[in-house]
Design a protein around this motif. Sequence first.
Motif, PDB file in Angstrom:
ATOM      1  N   GLN A 100       0.843  -1.196   0.000  1.00 19.50           N
ATOM      2  CA  GLN A 100       0.000   0.000   0.000  1.00 19.50           C
ATOM      3  C   GLN A 100       0.877   1.243   0.000  1.00 19.50           C
ATOM      4  O   GLN A 100       1.587   1.526   0.960  1.00 19.50           O
ATOM      5  CB  GLN A 100      -0.942   0.024   1.199  1.00 19.50           C
ATOM      6  CG  GLN A 100      -1.916   1.184   1.117  1.00 19.50           C
ATOM      7  CD  GLN A 100      -3.119   0.988   1.994  1.00 19.50           C
ATOM      8  OE1 GLN A 100      -3.324  -0.076   2.557  1.00 19.50           O
ATOM      9  NE2 GLN A 100      -3.929   2.025   2.105  1.00 19.50           N
ATOM     10  N   PHE A 106      -5.557   1.939  -1.361  1.00 17.31           N
ATOM     11  CA  PHE A 106      -5.567   0.521  -1.736  1.00 17.31           C
ATOM     12  C   PHE A 106      -4.135   0.025  -1.922  1.00 17.31           C
ATOM     13  O   PHE A 106      -3.208   0.814  -2.086  1.00 17.31           O
ATOM     14  CB  PHE A 106      -6.381   0.301  -3.020  1.00 17.31           C
ATOM     15  CG  PHE A 106      -5.950   1.168  -4.175  1.00 17.31           C
ATOM     16  CD1 PHE A 106      -4.931   0.760  -5.035  1.00 17.31           C
ATOM     17  CD2 PHE A 106      -6.556   2.389  -4.412  1.00 17.31           C
ATOM     18  CE1 PHE A 106      -4.526   1.556  -6.100  1.00 17.31           C
ATOM     19  CE2 PHE A 106      -6.166   3.189  -5.481  1.00 17.31           C
ATOM     20  CZ  PHE A 106      -5.140   2.772  -6.322  1.00 17.31           C
ATOM     21  N   ALA A 107      -3.990  -1.288  -1.861  1.00 16.48           N
ATOM     22  CA  ALA A 107      -2.690  -1.919  -2.082  1.00 16.48           C
ATOM     23  C   ALA A 107      -2.575  -2.310  -3.556  1.00 16.48           C
ATOM     24  O   ALA A 107      -3.580  -2.587  -4.214  1.00 16.48           O
ATOM     25  CB  ALA A 107      -2.541  -3.149  -1.198  1.00 16.48           C
TER      26      ALA A 107
END
Length: 159
Positions: A100, A106-107
């Motif tokens: 992330q 978000f990753a």
Amino acid sequence: MPIEFPLDFSQALEFPNEDLDVEFKRALPLNDKVGKAKLAKEICALANHGGGWIVLGREDDGSYPDEIPEDISDVDQDQINQIAATYLQPSPHCTVSMQQPDGIDFAVPVIWVPSCGTSPVCGKKNGPNDDRGRTQGVAKGVHYIRKAGPVFRAYRDAG
């Protein structure tokens, strides 16, 4: 046997731009043959260059989209290594980690492609053909290497 240190996947997120060792791909449809063949070509070129990173979910300019593209949200190591085994010989064993980035919600998948060592990696089979019969992505018998700029250099196997 050489001592192997754990990979620091976060360092791939620190690169502001693509380089010979780093490739950014915003999206790559890995559920179809064209996307798989294109990824195999990237893996081949990085392995022949001496190894490097592929950061999925990142724009060519280093920025990130507002949300993770759906086609890369569930990428895993087995999937990446299956693609490499299908299209490349010898097949490099890639390592994948979800990372992330700072300030992003978000990753993204980060792929480490190891150096090929003494045996250069070559296309084992062609990617799919387009509607004009041209091979897309990786081609059988071709050794891809990274070259400065947005270009690949391809060498066809003499045998």
